[in-house]
Structure formats: C-alpha cells, structure tokens
Design a protein around this motif. Structure first.
Motif, PDB file in Angstrom:
ATOM      1  N   ILE A  98     -34.522  66.687  24.657  1.00 37.56           N
ATOM      2  CA  ILE A  98     -34.223  66.207  23.316  1.00 37.56           C
ATOM      3  C   ILE A  98     -32.872  65.513  23.370  1.00 37.56           C
ATOM      4  CG2 ILE A  98     -33.248  68.427  22.617  1.00 37.56           C
ATOM      5  CD1 ILE A  98     -34.311  67.838  19.777  1.00 37.56           C
ATOM      6  N   GLU A  99     -32.790  64.365  22.714  1.00 40.45           N
ATOM      7  CA  GLU A  99     -31.565  63.587  22.690  1.00 40.45           C
ATOM      8  C   GLU A  99     -31.080  63.490  21.252  1.00 40.45           C
ATOM      9  OE1 GLU A  99     -30.472  59.102  24.021  1.00 40.45           O
ATOM     10  OE2 GLU A  99     -31.674  60.299  25.396  1.00 40.45           O
ATOM     11  N   LEU A 100     -29.814  63.818  21.023  1.00 37.52           N
ATOM     12  CA  LEU A 100     -29.230  63.818  19.683  1.00 37.52           C
ATOM     13  C   LEU A 100     -28.084  62.813  19.620  1.00 37.52           C
ATOM     14  CD1 LEU A 100     -29.491  67.239  20.526  1.00 37.52           C
ATOM     15  CD2 LEU A 100     -29.689  67.084  18.068  1.00 37.52           C
ATOM     16  N   LEU A 120     -27.162  62.833  11.874  1.00 35.34           N
ATOM     17  CA  LEU A 120     -27.781  63.197  13.147  1.00 35.34           C
ATOM     18  C   LEU A 120     -29.215  62.680  13.252  1.00 35.34           C
ATOM     19  CD1 LEU A 120     -26.673  66.897  13.532  1.00 35.34           C
ATOM     20  CD2 LEU A 120     -25.985  64.989  14.949  1.00 35.34           C
ATOM     21  N   HIS A 121     -29.510  62.148  14.410  1.00 34.53           N
ATOM     22  CA  HIS A 121     -30.868  61.723  14.750  1.00 34.53           C
ATOM     23  C   HIS A 121     -31.196  62.333  16.104  1.00 34.53           C
ATOM     24  CE1 HIS A 121     -31.108  58.833  11.474  1.00 34.53           C
ATOM     25  NE2 HIS A 121     -29.856  58.514  11.767  1.00 34.53           N
ATOM     26  N   ALA A 122     -32.305  63.049  16.163  1.00 37.16           N
ATOM     27  CA  ALA A 122     -32.736  63.677  17.409  1.00 37.16           C
ATOM     28  C   ALA A 122     -34.090  63.097  17.804  1.00 37.16           C
ATOM     29  CB  ALA A 122     -32.837  65.184  17.240  1.00 37.16           C
ATOM     30  N   GLY A 127     -42.259  62.521  21.539  1.00 36.78           N
ATOM     31  CA  GLY A 127     -42.529  61.652  20.407  1.00 36.78           C
ATOM     32  C   GLY A 127     -42.121  62.130  19.028  1.00 36.78           C
ATOM     33  N   TYR A 128     -41.291  63.139  18.916  1.00 37.71           N
ATOM     34  CA  TYR A 128     -40.866  63.626  17.608  1.00 37.71           C
ATOM     35  C   TYR A 128     -39.436  63.168  17.316  1.00 37.71           C
ATOM     36  CZ  TYR A 128     -45.001  66.491  17.811  1.00 37.71           C
ATOM     37  OH  TYR A 128     -46.297  66.896  17.897  1.00 37.71           O
ATOM     38  N   ARG A 129     -39.161  62.969  16.032  1.00 43.18           N
ATOM     39  CA  ARG A 129     -37.826  62.566  15.602  1.00 43.18           C
ATOM     40  C   ARG A 129     -37.364  63.493  14.484  1.00 43.18           C
ATOM     41  NH1 ARG A 129     -37.166  56.897  13.030  1.00 43.18           N
ATOM     42  NH2 ARG A 129     -36.796  58.036  11.131  1.00 43.18           N
ATOM     43  N   ILE A 130     -36.134  63.977  14.584  1.00 40.36           N
ATOM     44  CA  ILE A 130     -35.561  64.884  13.591  1.00 40.36           C
ATOM     45  C   ILE A 130     -34.309  64.224  13.028  1.00 40.36           C
ATOM     46  CG2 ILE A 130     -34.549  67.159  13.194  1.00 40.36           C
ATOM     47  CD1 ILE A 130     -36.131  68.104  15.700  1.00 40.36           C
ATOM     48  N   THR A 131     -34.165  64.270  11.699  1.00 40.51           N
ATOM     49  CA  THR A 131     -32.995  63.719  11.038  1.00 40.51           C
ATOM     50  C   THR A 131     -32.392  64.794  10.144  1.00 40.51           C
ATOM     51  OG1 THR A 131     -34.091  61.567  10.985  1.00 40.51           O
ATOM     52  CG2 THR A 131     -32.158  61.825   9.599  1.00 40.51           C
ATOM     53  N   THR A 132     -31.083  64.986  10.226  1.00 35.33           N
ATOM     54  CA  THR A 132     -30.364  65.954   9.395  1.00 35.33           C
ATOM     55  C   THR A 132     -28.870  65.628   9.432  1.00 35.33           C
ATOM     56  OG1 THR A 132     -30.095  68.314   8.895  1.00 35.33           O
ATOM     57  CG2 THR A 132     -30.074  67.683  11.216  1.00 35.33           C
ATOM     58  N   GLU A 133     -28.067  66.430   8.756  1.00 38.74           N
ATOM     59  CA  GLU A 133     -26.618  66.222   8.736  1.00 38.74           C
ATOM     60  C   GLU A 133     -25.859  67.173   9.663  1.00 38.74           C
ATOM     61  OE1 GLU A 133     -24.404  63.953   7.381  1.00 38.74           O
ATOM     62  OE2 GLU A 133     -26.260  62.858   7.091  1.00 38.74           O
ATOM     63  N   HIS A 134     -26.455  68.312  10.009  1.00 39.24           N
ATOM     64  CA  HIS A 134     -25.746  69.282  10.848  1.00 39.24           C
ATOM     65  C   HIS A 134     -26.752  70.089  11.659  1.00 39.24           C
ATOM     66  CE1 HIS A 134     -23.957  73.291  11.688  1.00 39.24           C
ATOM     67  NE2 HIS A 134     -22.952  72.526  12.078  1.00 39.24           N
ATOM     68  N   ILE A 135     -26.435  70.321  12.926  1.00 40.27           N
ATOM     69  CA  ILE A 135     -27.246  71.190  13.797  1.00 40.27           C
ATOM     70  C   ILE A 135     -26.283  71.984  14.672  1.00 40.27           C
ATOM     71  CG2 ILE A 135     -28.742  71.235  15.832  1.00 40.27           C
ATOM     72  CD1 ILE A 135     -30.425  69.108  14.664  1.00 40.27           C
TER      73      ILE A 135
END
Length: 190
Positions: A98-100, A120-122, A127-135
């Motif tokens: 996983i790349e963030l 943040l974009h992971a 093939g999955y993409r995760i978007t949030t403000e904090h991890i």
C-alpha cells in the motif's frame, strides 16, 4: 638554438582547459551536496534534511517501508521524525503493498507508530484507493486505523464511512460507522 614557445601553446591550452573543468566539477560537487542534503542545525531542535528517502527494513516485523519526503526533521535524540509532502510505501511480506501520499506525518521510533495527515490518498497493489485526513500506522501490530471520515474505492464499489481498521497481514478491512456503499451495476450478476 632557441625553441619556439608556439610549440607549447596546445599543451598549455589543454592543461588550462583541464584545470577549469576540474574547478567546476569540484564546485558542482559541493553545490549539489548542499542542495540535495540541505542540513540545518536549529538550536533546540535536531537535524533538518530535504528531499530524502528513509528505508525501514526489519525482517522480524514482516513489513518493509520506504518514506520519500520533501522535508524531514529529526529530534535531537533521533527518536522522532517529522516529515512534509511525503510518499510512504508499506510492503508486507505476504500481502499486497500500500502506498500513501499526504502533506505531513510523524514517526516515533520508540512506539513504532507513524501518524500521517493532510489530504491522504492510499493506493493498494490490488486496485483499491483510500482517501481520508488522518491515518495511524502501528507497525508492531501491523495495522492502519483512523477515526476520521474515509472513502474507499475498489474495482466494483465505492464505500464511505467513519473510522477505518486495515490489518495488512490478515488483509482485513473494517469501516467502523456511518457506512454507505455503492456497488457498480456491471459487477452485480443476477
């Protein structure tokens, strides 16, 4: 008989040319070192570097990670690292990587935790993409988590919710609350 000095001009010109090239090569080496690894010792703080790559590879923990950042600051005791404008790649041994990417973060060597923040974009290898403000990445336990709103986009669905738990080793994902899912019509075979 006296030898003509014109005979030695080509050799003198070549020597002068080599000295000028040597001067510029030495000067360029010092300038590039100053530009690539701009180190500033700030009183009360530690070391500040620009454009670095930091690799953590511990076979006992099962995850290798690589941090590329535009700016990094080390605490005086070198136990805390703060970074800006980064790309972090987590590479578990037997799981997809996983790349963030984001604006900033901190790494605490004592607790083996990496706190990432700021748009943040992971992206995962599968093939999955995760978007949030904090991890928060807890390296010893091998999982990522947040309590912030998240959006997950996969090949067949889009999911939004609040809170995330992603275990890299077991490849399990949980969105904690307020979950809404949109399944793409093409993937739904009835």
């Amino acid at each position: 008989m006296k030898k003509s000095p014109l005979k030695y001009w080509p050799i003198a010109a070549i020597m002068l040319f080599l000295m000028v090239i040597g001067f510029y090569l030495i000067r360029a080496q010092y300038e590039s070192a100053d530009n690539l690894i701009v180190t500033d010792l700030i009183p009360g703080e530690g070391l500040r570097l620009k454009n670095i790559q930091y690799i953590q590879n511990n076979p006992d923990e099962g995850v290798k990670w690589v941090l590329d950042a535009k700016e990094v600051r080390f605490s005086k005791d070198r136990q805390r690292i703060s970074f800006k404008n980064f790309r972090l790649k987590l590479e578990p041994e037997n799981s997809p990587s996983i790349e963030l990417e984001g604006r900033g973060g901190d790494y605490n060597k004592d607790s083996s935790e990496i706190s990432l923040r700021g748009d943040l974009h992971a992206y995962t290898d599968n093939g999955y993409r995760i978007t949030t403000e904090h991890i928060l990445y807890r390296q010893k336990e091998g999982y990522l988590n947040t309590e912030e709103p998240v959006k997950i986009t996969g090949p067949f669905f889009t999911l939004t919710g609040r809170g995330l738990y992603l275990n890299l080793e077991k490849e399990t994902l949980r969105v904690i609350s307020d979950v809404e899912t949109l399944i793409k019509r093409e993937s739904f075979a009835l």
